[in-house]
Scaffold this motif. Structure first.
Motif, PDB file in Angstrom:
ATOM      1  N   ARG A  92      12.165 -28.887  -3.696  1.00  0.00           N
ATOM      2  CA  ARG A  92      13.250 -27.786  -3.261  1.00  0.00           C
ATOM      3  C   ARG A  92      13.285 -26.441  -3.806  1.00  0.00           C
ATOM      4  N   ASN A  93      13.418 -26.479  -5.233  1.00  0.00           N
ATOM      5  CA  ASN A  93      13.384 -25.296  -5.902  1.00  0.00           C
ATOM      6  C   ASN A  93      12.038 -24.602  -5.922  1.00  0.00           C
ATOM      7  N   ILE A  94      11.071 -25.045  -6.025  1.00  0.00           N
ATOM      8  CA  ILE A  94       9.574 -24.537  -5.898  1.00  0.00           C
ATOM      9  C   ILE A  94       9.519 -23.918  -4.448  1.00  0.00           C
ATOM     10  N   ARG A  95      10.036 -24.529  -3.287  1.00  0.00           N
ATOM     11  CA  ARG A  95       9.736 -24.087  -2.117  1.00  0.00           C
ATOM     12  C   ARG A  95      10.510 -22.840  -1.816  1.00  0.00           C
ATOM     13  N   ASN A  96      11.802 -22.954  -2.376  1.00  0.00           N
ATOM     14  CA  ASN A  96      12.592 -21.960  -2.317  1.00  0.00           C
ATOM     15  C   ASN A  96      12.263 -20.625  -2.678  1.00  0.00           C
ATOM     16  N   ARG A  97      11.676 -20.854  -4.066  1.00  0.00           N
ATOM     17  CA  ARG A  97      11.140 -19.767  -4.938  1.00  0.00           C
ATOM     18  C   ARG A  97       9.966 -19.123  -4.132  1.00  0.00           C
ATOM     19  N   LYS A  98       9.054 -19.945  -3.594  1.00  0.00           N
ATOM     20  CA  LYS A  98       7.971 -19.512  -2.821  1.00  0.00           C
ATOM     21  C   LYS A  98       8.352 -18.587  -1.780  1.00  0.00           C
ATOM     22  N   GLN A  99       9.333 -19.073  -0.871  1.00  0.00           N
ATOM     23  CA  GLN A  99       9.980 -18.344   0.218  1.00  0.00           C
ATOM     24  C   GLN A  99      10.557 -16.977  -0.199  1.00  0.00           C
ATOM     25  N   PHE A 100      11.223 -17.105  -1.379  1.00  0.00           N
ATOM     26  CA  PHE A 100      11.708 -15.908  -1.828  1.00  0.00           C
ATOM     27  C   PHE A 100      10.821 -14.917  -2.028  1.00  0.00           C
ATOM     28  N   ASN A 101       9.514 -15.283  -2.938  1.00  0.00           N
ATOM     29  CA  ASN A 101       8.589 -14.238  -3.289  1.00  0.00           C
ATOM     30  C   ASN A 101       8.000 -13.645  -1.840  1.00  0.00           C
ATOM     31  N   ILE A 102       7.653 -14.585  -0.813  1.00  0.00           N
ATOM     32  CA  ILE A 102       6.944 -14.090   0.364  1.00  0.00           C
ATOM     33  C   ILE A 102       7.968 -13.074   0.889  1.00  0.00           C
ATOM     34  N   THR A 103       9.259 -13.319   1.140  1.00  0.00           N
ATOM     35  CA  THR A 103      10.025 -12.513   1.781  1.00  0.00           C
ATOM     36  C   THR A 103      10.260 -11.127   0.883  1.00  0.00           C
ATOM     37  N   TYR A 104      10.314 -11.389  -0.503  1.00  0.00           N
ATOM     38  CA  TYR A 104      10.182 -10.176  -1.102  1.00  0.00           C
ATOM     39  C   TYR A 104       8.988  -9.368  -0.972  1.00  0.00           C
ATOM     40  N   LYS A 151      14.583 -18.164  15.894  1.00  0.00           N
ATOM     41  CA  LYS A 151      14.464 -16.995  15.175  1.00  0.00           C
ATOM     42  C   LYS A 151      14.622 -17.294  13.756  1.00  0.00           C
ATOM     43  N   SER A 152      14.560 -18.594  13.171  1.00  0.00           N
ATOM     44  CA  SER A 152      14.625 -19.005  11.879  1.00  0.00           C
ATOM     45  C   SER A 152      13.389 -18.760  11.242  1.00  0.00           C
ATOM     46  N   LEU A 153      13.480 -18.684   9.727  1.00  0.00           N
ATOM     47  CA  LEU A 153      12.515 -18.586   9.012  1.00  0.00           C
ATOM     48  C   LEU A 153      11.125 -19.621   9.252  1.00  0.00           C
ATOM     49  N   HIS A 154      10.250 -19.283   9.241  1.00  0.00           N
ATOM     50  CA  HIS A 154       9.113 -20.131   9.075  1.00  0.00           C
ATOM     51  C   HIS A 154       8.078 -19.433   8.294  1.00  0.00           C
ATOM     52  N   ILE A 155       7.245 -20.153   7.381  1.00  0.00           N
ATOM     53  CA  ILE A 155       6.129 -19.473   6.679  1.00  0.00           C
ATOM     54  C   ILE A 155       4.725 -19.657   7.431  1.00  0.00           C
ATOM     55  N   ASP A 156       4.066 -18.635   7.503  1.00  0.00           N
ATOM     56  CA  ASP A 156       2.892 -18.945   8.306  1.00  0.00           C
ATOM     57  C   ASP A 156       1.740 -18.463   7.496  1.00  0.00           C
ATOM     58  N   HIS A 157       0.513 -19.187   7.811  1.00  0.00           N
ATOM     59  CA  HIS A 157      -0.728 -19.089   7.297  1.00  0.00           C
ATOM     60  C   HIS A 157      -1.312 -17.872   8.051  1.00  0.00           C
ATOM     61  N   VAL A 158      -1.798 -16.564   7.464  1.00  0.00           N
ATOM     62  CA  VAL A 158      -2.441 -15.647   8.319  1.00  0.00           C
ATOM     63  C   VAL A 158      -3.713 -16.357   8.661  1.00  0.00           C
ATOM     64  N   ILE A 159      -4.640 -16.656   8.063  1.00  0.00           N
ATOM     65  CA  ILE A 159      -5.789 -17.701   8.113  1.00  0.00           C
ATOM     66  C   ILE A 159      -5.320 -18.848   8.315  1.00  0.00           C
ATOM     67  N   PRO A 160      -5.469 -19.654   9.103  1.00  0.00           N
ATOM     68  CA  PRO A 160      -4.841 -20.975   9.424  1.00  0.00           C
ATOM     69  C   PRO A 160      -5.706 -21.922   8.329  1.00  0.00           C
ATOM     70  N   LYS A 161      -5.119 -23.027   7.850  1.00  0.00           N
ATOM     71  CA  LYS A 161      -5.565 -23.831   6.708  1.00  0.00           C
ATOM     72  C   LYS A 161      -6.979 -24.665   7.533  1.00  0.00           C
ATOM     73  N   LYS A 162      -6.773 -24.713   8.863  1.00  0.00           N
ATOM     74  CA  LYS A 162      -7.881 -25.413   9.692  1.00  0.00           C
ATOM     75  C   LYS A 162      -9.067 -24.861   9.525  1.00  0.00           C
ATOM     76  N   PHE A 163      -9.020 -23.371   9.450  1.00  0.00           N
ATOM     77  CA  PHE A 163     -10.317 -22.430   9.203  1.00  0.00           C
ATOM     78  C   PHE A 163     -10.501 -22.256   7.897  1.00  0.00           C
ATOM     79  N   GLY A 164     -10.065 -22.737   6.902  1.00  0.00           N
ATOM     80  CA  GLY A 164     -10.246 -22.615   5.308  1.00  0.00           C
ATOM     81  C   GLY A 164      -9.158 -21.460   4.657  1.00  0.00           C
ATOM     82  N   GLY A 165      -8.233 -21.194   5.559  1.00  0.00           N
ATOM     83  CA  GLY A 165      -7.302 -20.177   4.791  1.00  0.00           C
ATOM     84  C   GLY A 165      -6.543 -20.680   3.528  1.00  0.00           C
TER      85      GLY A 165
END
Length: 142
Positions: free
Chosen positions: A32-44, A72-86
């Motif tokens: 949870r801590n790693i996930r929260n830090r990652k989300q904070f860094n992305i929104t920062y 309207k909640s926060l989701h983290i999206d891959h710009v290039i989908p993982k399916k296409f090697g993102g």
């Protein structure tokens, strides 16, 4: 072995310090801590607006799909989908609304914007030019 603060990130670190296998509660708290830090860094790095539609994200909204207000909640999206090697790198991750992220699913960014937000197709900044074509200025007509 259980420690006094098991179930927390500190408990996880104590397991590691004494070379014991972390209990499930500590492992879960650390994830949870790693996930929260990652989300904070992305929104920062990329702001608190949905990069797909441009509207503000509601950080108090429930994130579970189907709960009232999840759209309207926060989701983290891959710009290039993982399916296409993102990659799973922060450079390929952006903050998005739950509904925008679910709609985009595994389609490319250009296809999603063409279908749902054509007005934003040429206005995104910080996205690889190969993914979103940039509007060219015809200097002959100026």
């Amino acid at each position: 072995m259980l420690y006094e603060n098991c179930g927390t990130t500190a408990g996880y670190q104590r397991h590691r310090k004494y070379n014991t296998e972390p209990c499930n509660d500590c492992r879960s708290a650390n994830n949870r801590n790693i996930r929260n830090r990652k989300q904070f860094n992305i929104t920062y790095d990329y702001g608190t607006d949905c990069y797909l539609c441009g509207d503000p994200i509601d950080f108090a909204a429930p994130r579970q799909v189907g709960d009232p207000g999840w759209e309207k909640s926060l989701h983290i999206d891959h710009v290039i989908p993982k399916k296409f090697g993102g990659p799973d790198d922060i450079e390929n991750l952006r903050p998005a609304h739950g509904l925008c992220n679910v709609r985009k699913s595994n389609i490319g960014l250009k296809d999603y914007l063409s279908a749902y937000h054509p007005e934003r197709l040429y206005t995104l900044k910080g996205i690889n030019h190969e993914i979103v074509p940039q509007k060219r200025v015809n200097y002959a007509n100026l």
